[in-house]
Design a protein around this motif. Structure first.
Motif, PDB file in Angstrom:
ATOM      1  N   LEU A 234     -52.541  18.612  10.769  1.00 19.00           N
ATOM      2  CA  LEU A 234     -51.656  19.628  10.206  1.00 19.00           C
ATOM      3  C   LEU A 234     -52.463  20.852   9.783  1.00 19.00           C
ATOM      4  O   LEU A 234     -53.491  20.722   9.105  1.00 19.00           O
ATOM      5  CB  LEU A 234     -50.917  19.088   8.982  1.00 19.00           C
ATOM      6  CG  LEU A 234     -49.783  18.094   9.214  1.00 19.00           C
ATOM      7  CD1 LEU A 234     -49.243  17.613   7.880  1.00 19.00           C
ATOM      8  CD2 LEU A 234     -48.670  18.718  10.029  1.00 19.00           C
ATOM      9  N   THR A 235     -52.012  22.016  10.179  1.00 17.96           N
ATOM     10  CA  THR A 235     -52.627  23.252   9.701  1.00 17.96           C
ATOM     11  C   THR A 235     -52.050  23.592   8.333  1.00 17.96           C
ATOM     12  O   THR A 235     -50.967  23.100   7.967  1.00 17.96           O
ATOM     13  CB  THR A 235     -52.343  24.405  10.675  1.00 17.96           C
ATOM     14  OG1 THR A 235     -50.923  24.659  10.694  1.00 17.96           O
ATOM     15  CG2 THR A 235     -52.812  24.058  12.079  1.00 17.96           C
ATOM     16  N   PRO A 236     -52.723  24.422   7.547  1.00 18.44           N
ATOM     17  CA  PRO A 236     -52.159  24.805   6.244  1.00 18.44           C
ATOM     18  C   PRO A 236     -50.761  25.417   6.357  1.00 18.44           C
ATOM     19  O   PRO A 236     -49.922  25.231   5.467  1.00 18.44           O
ATOM     20  CB  PRO A 236     -53.177  25.829   5.718  1.00 18.44           C
ATOM     21  CG  PRO A 236     -54.459  25.445   6.377  1.00 18.44           C
ATOM     22  CD  PRO A 236     -54.087  24.955   7.741  1.00 18.44           C
ATOM     23  N   GLN A 238     -48.467  24.584   8.444  1.00 13.99           N
ATOM     24  CA  GLN A 238     -47.475  23.546   8.754  1.00 13.99           C
ATOM     25  C   GLN A 238     -47.160  22.649   7.569  1.00 13.99           C
ATOM     26  O   GLN A 238     -46.130  21.962   7.575  1.00 13.99           O
ATOM     27  CB  GLN A 238     -47.990  22.672   9.909  1.00 13.99           C
ATOM     28  CG  GLN A 238     -48.050  23.366  11.257  1.00 13.99           C
ATOM     29  CD  GLN A 238     -48.685  22.475  12.315  1.00 13.99           C
ATOM     30  OE1 GLN A 238     -49.680  21.793  12.052  1.00 13.99           O
ATOM     31  NE2 GLN A 238     -48.112  22.474  13.513  1.00 13.99           N
ATOM     32  N   GLN A 239     -48.006  22.654   6.570  1.00 22.49           N
ATOM     33  CA  GLN A 239     -47.852  21.688   5.486  1.00 22.49           C
ATOM     34  C   GLN A 239     -46.555  21.857   4.684  1.00 22.49           C
ATOM     35  O   GLN A 239     -45.889  20.863   4.366  1.00 22.49           O
ATOM     36  CB  GLN A 239     -49.077  21.730   4.581  1.00 22.49           C
ATOM     37  CG  GLN A 239     -50.324  21.183   5.265  1.00 22.49           C
ATOM     38  CD  GLN A 239     -51.587  21.396   4.464  1.00 22.49           C
ATOM     39  OE1 GLN A 239     -51.554  21.809   3.306  1.00 22.49           O
ATOM     40  NE2 GLN A 239     -52.733  21.118   5.090  1.00 22.49           N
ATOM     41  N   TYR A 242     -43.771  20.394   6.774  1.00 22.56           N
ATOM     42  CA  TYR A 242     -43.939  18.944   6.856  1.00 22.56           C
ATOM     43  C   TYR A 242     -43.429  18.277   5.577  1.00 22.56           C
ATOM     44  O   TYR A 242     -42.653  17.310   5.624  1.00 22.56           O
ATOM     45  CB  TYR A 242     -45.418  18.643   7.069  1.00 22.56           C
ATOM     46  CG  TYR A 242     -45.776  17.189   7.283  1.00 22.56           C
ATOM     47  CD1 TYR A 242     -45.872  16.670   8.567  1.00 22.56           C
ATOM     48  CD2 TYR A 242     -46.058  16.354   6.216  1.00 22.56           C
ATOM     49  CE1 TYR A 242     -46.234  15.343   8.776  1.00 22.56           C
ATOM     50  CE2 TYR A 242     -46.419  15.029   6.401  1.00 22.56           C
ATOM     51  CZ  TYR A 242     -46.509  14.529   7.681  1.00 22.56           C
ATOM     52  OH  TYR A 242     -46.867  13.220   7.868  1.00 22.56           O
ATOM     53  N   ALA A 243     -43.847  18.807   4.415  1.00 25.67           N
ATOM     54  CA  ALA A 243     -43.480  18.197   3.134  1.00 25.67           C
ATOM     55  C   ALA A 243     -41.988  18.337   2.850  1.00 25.67           C
ATOM     56  O   ALA A 243     -41.329  17.380   2.424  1.00 25.67           O
ATOM     57  CB  ALA A 243     -44.300  18.839   2.010  1.00 25.67           C
TER      58      ALA A 243
END
Length: 512
Positions: A234-236, A238-239, A242-243
């Motif tokens: 995961l790139t920063p 995308q986080q 994602y969360a």
């Protein structure tokens, strides 16, 4: 074209499911008169093992087992949001399902809308909760058929044209008859075969894949070469997506009628607590399916364009011997039949209790309610089949994405309502309307992506953003309506109207 051994094993699994469905009437037999509670909830009689099988088999659908590895095959790390999402569901189920079951059992509620009707005394609010549940469930039901079709096509078990359509109709015909006659008991007994077939076949497939590739490290290295290294991390940026997608999906899942129906069938809150603790076993299964998507990349499987969900079936067809491949395809097919049956039962029950009885025939006898529910359940299955044959696969997927956003908008009325009755039903209706409109607009404007940019900031899950707007309107509206003295309906649930925090006793000489 499928080989003989594969076809034989596949038919044996499907035949086993059909034989189990015939025995459904013997599961927790009851001497009670026909009732919606008996047909749709198996008389709330399922113990821990049956509830674990049914709830796990309902939550973890065949399309999930195809879509998650397909997403891993095409996008890498973001696909694994499903693992924390299904982990978050477990404590939520431990808390919410047990409390909702207790209230539902005490008052004879069969649906979430029944609870909303009793909690707020508002027929319009109960109606929108019921209709939202039905609206969100129907494309989800259609996706089970899409999952079956993708699996069968990858294994060469799905002939083209009218013959393929006949295969789909035949698979669902047996399910429709069993569900019509035995209600929730039919998918409950089939869920036992689903669990055994899926756990055994997936364990065998994973072991063989690891043996062929030389271990998990080789699988990830091979996939990284094809996707590019960063795609497996995961790139920063995308986080946040994602969360929020994991959290929003977990909150939404427990609002779906089919999940609540499976939970309401338990024989008590203690059973639901035990089941909630044991549900992560199904999550481990899902994680292995996600890994198989990575393995499909590593082995050079080429899924058709726009059909990444076929990656794992193609991997199985390429690497596995015929009997094992047939077992896997049969397991995934049975994996679709269980949630499909529960979804049709849940949609039918919501229609009968919260539309038909409330607005069409208030004096309908329990026997008539069961008869209408059976017809509606059958109609839902037929509608799902027609939907799959009549529209593009992407249409069903787009509607299911919207369904996840929509179902989340009943969270304030149902989940928050379990702990406080302070929110005004009219404010909840307004919040629901704002959330539905905003969520739909965000998804449609984003090209039917559930991940949308938050202004000029990070991308987040559209359903969670819409829920925050929903809650804001509900709280502000309640404050205004309370100040204006606008009356609300009677609360019949015996739940507290405010949140109370228990104080711990002070320690001292008199309080050791």
């Amino acid at each position: 074209m499928a080989d003989g051994a594969m076809t034989t094993t596949f038919l044996a699994v499907i035949g086993g499911a059909s034989l189990l469905a015939v025995t459904a009437r013997r599961l927790r037999p009851s001497d009670r008169l026909p009732s919606l509670e008996g047909w749709a909830l198996a008389d709330r009689s399922l113990g821990p093992v049956w509830t674990w099988l049914l709830l796990g088999g309902t939550i973890f659908t065949a399309y999930t087992f195809a879509a998650v590895p397909g997403l891993a095959y095409g996008n890498g790390a973001p696909a694994f949001f499903a693992v924390p999402y299904t982990v978050i569901v477990c404590p939520l189920a431990f808390v919410l399902l047990t409390r909702l079951w207790t209230v539902a059992n005490r008052h004879g509620y069969v649906t979430a809308a029944d609870f909303v009707r009793g909690r707020y005394g508002s027929p319009p609010l109960a109606l929108v909760v019921a209709l939202t549940g039905i609206l969100a469930t129907m494309p989800y039901l259609a996706l089970q058929l899409l999952g079956i079709r993708a699996v069968l096509a990858a294994g060469g078990l799905y002939p083209g044209g009218a013959a393929g359509d006949a295969v789909m109709v035949a698979l669902f015909a047996g399910l429709a008859v069993a569900t019509y006659r035995h209600g929730l008991r039919a998918p409950t007994v089939i869920s036992a075969l689903k669990a055994v077939a899926v756990f055994v076949s997936l364990t065998a497939v994973t072991w063989l894949v690891l043996d062929r590739l030389g271990g998990p490290g080789a699988a990830f290295d091979g996939a990284a070469e094809r996707l590019g290294g960063p795609a497996l991390l995961l790139t920063p940026e995308q986080q946040p997506a994602y969360a929020t997608l994991a959290l929003g999906s977990a909150l939404a899942l427990l609002m779906y009628p089919h999940v609540l129906t499976a939970g309401f069938a338990a024989d008590g809150p203690q059973t639901l607590r035990k089941v909630s603790v044991a549900l992560p076993a199904w999550t481990g299964l899902l994680a292995l399916f996600g890994f198989l998507g990575i393995a499909a990349l590593a082995t050079g499987v080429r899924a058709p364009e726009g059909g990444a969900e076929a990656a794992v079936p193609l991997l199985v067809d390429r690497l596995m011997p015929g009997p094992l491949a047939g077992l896997v395809f049969g397991a995934i097919t049975v994996g679709a039949l269980v949630p499909a049956a529960v979804m049709s039962i849940a949609a039918a029950t919501s229609f009968v209790r919260n539309v038909y009885v409330e607005y069409v025939h208030p004096t309908a006898t329990p026997k008539r309610q069961v008869r209408i529910a059976k017809v509606v359940s059958l109609t839902a299955k037929v509608g799902a089949v027609a939907f799959v044959f009549g529209l593009r696969d992407q249409d069903a997927i787009n509607l299911q994405l919207l369904g996840g956003v929509w179902i989340l908008q009943i969270f304030p009325a149902v989940a928050v309502g379990l702990y406080t009755g302070w929110l005004h039903p009219r404010a909840l209706l307004a919040g629901w309307g704002v959330g539905m409109f905003a969520g739909t607009l965000m998804v449609v404007r984003g090209g039917f992506s559930s991940i949308v940019p938050l202004g000029s900031g990070p991308e987040i899950y559209a359903g969670l953003a819409a829920l925050l707007l929903n809650l804001t309107v509900a709280v502000a509206g309640t404050a205004v309506l309370s100040r204006l003295g606008v009356p609300r309906g009677a609360d019949l649930t015996d739940l507290p109207s405010r949140l109370h925090v228990r104080r711990r006793p002070e320690t001292g000489a008199n309080n050791p």
